[in-house]
Design a protein around this motif. Structure first.
Motif, PDB file in Angstrom:
ATOM      1  N   SER A 281       0.823  -1.216   0.000  1.00 12.06           N
ATOM      2  CA  SER A 281       0.000   0.000   0.000  1.00 12.06           C
ATOM      3  C   SER A 281       0.857   1.266   0.000  1.00 12.06           C
ATOM      4  O   SER A 281       0.494   2.268  -0.635  1.00 12.06           O
ATOM      5  N   THR A 282       1.985   1.255   0.703  1.00 16.59           N
ATOM      6  CA  THR A 282       2.856   2.434   0.734  1.00 16.59           C
ATOM      7  C   THR A 282       3.435   2.730  -0.644  1.00 16.59           C
ATOM      8  O   THR A 282       3.429   3.880  -1.105  1.00 16.59           O
ATOM      9  N   VAL A 283       3.922   1.676  -1.290  1.00 14.61           N
ATOM     10  CA  VAL A 283       4.481   1.837  -2.646  1.00 14.61           C
ATOM     11  C   VAL A 283       3.394   2.292  -3.611  1.00 14.61           C
ATOM     12  O   VAL A 283       3.609   3.166  -4.456  1.00 14.61           O
ATOM     13  N   LYS A 284       2.202   1.697  -3.455  1.00 15.34           N
ATOM     14  CA  LYS A 284       1.072   2.051  -4.329  1.00 15.34           C
ATOM     15  C   LYS A 284       0.727   3.542  -4.176  1.00 15.34           C
ATOM     16  O   LYS A 284       0.518   4.260  -5.167  1.00 15.34           O
ATOM     17  N   ASN A 285       0.679   4.028  -2.936  1.00 12.23           N
ATOM     18  CA  ASN A 285       0.381   5.439  -2.688  1.00 12.23           C
ATOM     19  C   ASN A 285       1.459   6.349  -3.267  1.00 12.23           C
ATOM     20  O   ASN A 285       1.165   7.454  -3.740  1.00 12.23           O
ATOM     21  N   ASN A 286       2.713   5.880  -3.228  1.00 11.55           N
ATOM     22  CA  ASN A 286       3.803   6.659  -3.813  1.00 11.55           C
ATOM     23  C   ASN A 286       3.615   6.811  -5.320  1.00 11.55           C
ATOM     24  O   ASN A 286       3.824   7.897  -5.882  1.00 11.55           O
ATOM     25  N   TYR A 287       3.232   5.706  -5.981  1.00 15.82           N
ATOM     26  CA  TYR A 287       2.989   5.760  -7.432  1.00 15.82           C
ATOM     27  C   TYR A 287       1.847   6.732  -7.753  1.00 15.82           C
ATOM     28  O   TYR A 287       1.952   7.547  -8.672  1.00 15.82           O
ATOM     29  N   PHE A 288       0.752   6.632  -6.981  1.00 14.43           N
ATOM     30  CA  PHE A 288      -0.377   7.539  -7.214  1.00 14.43           C
ATOM     31  C   PHE A 288       0.029   8.991  -6.947  1.00 14.43           C
ATOM     32  O   PHE A 288      -0.429   9.908  -7.635  1.00 14.43           O
ATOM     33  N   GLY A 289       0.872   9.190  -5.942  1.00 10.22           N
ATOM     34  CA  GLY A 289       1.347  10.540  -5.633  1.00 10.22           C
ATOM     35  C   GLY A 289       2.180  11.123  -6.778  1.00 10.22           C
ATOM     36  O   GLY A 289       2.031  12.299  -7.131  1.00 10.22           O
ATOM     37  N   ILE A 290       3.033  10.285  -7.361  1.00 10.05           N
ATOM     38  CA  ILE A 290       3.843  10.735  -8.504  1.00 10.05           C
ATOM     39  C   ILE A 290       2.940  11.060  -9.691  1.00 10.05           C
ATOM     40  O   ILE A 290       3.106  12.079 -10.368  1.00 10.05           O
ATOM     41  N   PHE A 291       1.964  10.186  -9.937  1.00 13.07           N
ATOM     42  CA  PHE A 291       1.019  10.391 -11.044  1.00 13.07           C
ATOM     43  C   PHE A 291       0.246  11.702 -10.857  1.00 13.07           C
ATOM     44  O   PHE A 291       0.127  12.512 -11.782  1.00 13.07           O
ATOM     45  N   ARG A 292      -0.256  11.924  -9.647  1.00  9.42           N
ATOM     46  CA  ARG A 292      -1.037  13.130  -9.360  1.00  9.42           C
ATOM     47  C   ARG A 292      -0.162  14.388  -9.441  1.00  9.42           C
ATOM     48  O   ARG A 292      -0.645  15.466  -9.825  1.00  9.42           O
ATOM     49  N   ALA A 293       1.126  14.261  -9.119  1.00 11.39           N
ATOM     50  CA  ALA A 293       2.032  15.414  -9.132  1.00 11.39           C
ATOM     51  C   ALA A 293       2.258  15.950 -10.543  1.00 11.39           C
ATOM     52  O   ALA A 293       2.700  17.096 -10.712  1.00 11.39           O
ATOM     53  N   THR A 294       1.962  15.141 -11.570  1.00 14.31           N
ATOM     54  CA  THR A 294       2.119  15.610 -12.953  1.00 14.31           C
ATOM     55  C   THR A 294       0.936  16.467 -13.400  1.00 14.31           C
ATOM     56  O   THR A 294       0.962  17.025 -14.491  1.00 14.31           O
ATOM     57  N   MET A 295      -0.136  16.552 -12.563  1.00 17.87           N
ATOM     58  CA  MET A 295      -1.347  17.269 -12.954  1.00 17.87           C
ATOM     59  C   MET A 295      -1.527  18.538 -12.134  1.00 17.87           C
ATOM     60  O   MET A 295      -1.078  18.614 -10.983  1.00 17.87           O
TER      61      MET A 295
END
Length: 397
Positions: free
Chosen positions: A317-331
């Protein structure tokens, strides 16, 4: 090798025990014939030595197998993580390129269209409700006008006396107030000149003029309201809707309404989008997004692919949240809002909605509070206000 032992251990142990027992019995009877137990003792010392050697060898072998298996799993996990990482960032690079085609201005145009169509629905609801209560409201207005008529002539005479006297001292002011002299219960209209004159000279005019002006102003306003509320509604727009809201607010505050009518007005003057149900909002958002599909379709599909890939391939879950955070940071905020309205209201966004549930993508649970901003979205940017906040809460973990 480990699988071989697990598979055949059930018959290897019984066969070995039977062999040892048979050999032991044979050696024992032979020792009885020769009257010596040396062979019997030698046999058992050899058996125990062999068993100990075999047990130690098997234990060492199994330990080596476990270590090799553990290292192999680590290598496989490392290769899998590297593959996920590479795939994610490759998808992200494509997403960033696609995002350049979806400008903030384009998203603002989409929002404007959604608001416009929402306002049209609100107008229809408002005017349908207004039409149903209009006869009762007009009764209350006429009742208020009748009460005004009881003191109208008396107050008019007092005001006219003052205006006549004023003509000797201030002719210009007297002329500016001529509308008051010609004002009757039938001719209820004041010019802007008279209104401005009264407002600018309130501190010098006497009480009789002010009282009569307030009476005339009220009659003037009520006659206009009756006319506009009863007017044909075929060409109404949102500006006229707001004007009707102001008129009803004026009635509520300035004339004696029956309690039923007061309650009816208070219901229909609420400018809340909650008057539109979810199905109507879904129809509006789906229709508008469909109009812009050629410009935003690729962006939405790639966004869904990234969300789906992370959700299905990353377990931690921590790694998953990191990926979503990176994805959201591009927007920016506008792009995040586009994903929200697509997943929450669009009929074609159910797949994205399903993958986003539990991700906190639009904000954490303690941030999704009525009339409040989240970390990523300002409340003022929401189209449907607190109804949107409620839907955002469904995406929280």
């Amino acid at each position: 090798m480990e699988n071989f032992w697990k598979k055949h251990i059930k018959w290897i142990i019984p066969v070995a025990l039977i062999f040892i027992l048979a050999t032991s019995i044979y050696t024992y009877f032979r020792s009885q014939k020769t009257n010596t137990l040396d062979a019997w003792a030698s046999f058992w010392s050899g058996i125990f030595g062999t068993i100990a050697s075999v047990v130690i060898a098997v234990w060492i072998m199994q330990r080596q197998i476990r270590e090799e298996s553990k290292n192999r799993r680590k290598d496989e996990e490392s290769r899998k993580n590297d593959n996920i990482d590479n795939t994610f960032f490759n998808l992200l690079e494509i997403h960033i390129d696609n995002q350049k085609e979806v400008s903030i201005e384009l998203i603002q145009n989409i929002k404007t269209k959604i608001v416009f169509h929402s306002n049209q629905v609100i107008e229809k609801i408002f005017f349908k409700n207004l039409e149903s209560i209009l006869p009762y409201i007009i009764e209350d207005i006429n009742s208020s006008i009748n009460k005004i008529s009881e003191t109208f002539e008396t107050k008019k005479n007092l005001a006219n006396d003052y205006i006549n006297k004023l003509s000797y001292d201030n002719l210009n002011l007297s002329i500016a107030l001529k509308d008051l002299k010609s004002f009757t219960m039938e001719k209820t209209q004041l010019s802007w000149t008279t209104k401005d004159t009264i407002e600018n000279n309130k501190h010098t005019l006497n009480k009789e003029i002010i009282d009569f002006y307030n009476l005339c102003y009220k009659l003037d306003r009520l006659s206009v309201i009756i006319s506009e509320l009863s007017d044909n509604k075929s060409n109404l727009n949102y500006q006229n809707y707001n004007r009707r809201i102001d008129q009803l607010n004026y009635l509520s505050n300035n004339i004696q309404l029956s309690k039923n009518n007061s309650d009816r007005i208070s219901i229909i003057i609420k400018k809340e989008y909650s008057t539109i149900d979810f199905q109507q909002k879904q129809e509006i958002v789906s229709s508008v997004l469909k109009q812009y599909h050629g410009k935003i379709g690729l962006y939405l599909r790639m966004s869904y692919r990234i969300i789906k890939y992370v959700k299905e391939n990353v377990e931690d879950s921590t790694v998953k949240n990191n990926y979503f955070g990176i994805f959201r940071a591009t927007m920016n905020e506008s792009h995040i809002l586009l994903l929200f309205y697509n997943s929450s209201y669009s009929k074609s966004g159910d797949g994205m909605r399903e993958k986003l549930i539990g991700t906190n993508f639009f904000g954490k649970s303690d941030e999704c509070v009525e009339d409040s901003d989240t970390e990523f979205i300002r409340y003022s940017e929401l189209i449907f206000g607190n109804d949107d906040i409620k839907l955002m809460k469904e995406y929280c973990s």
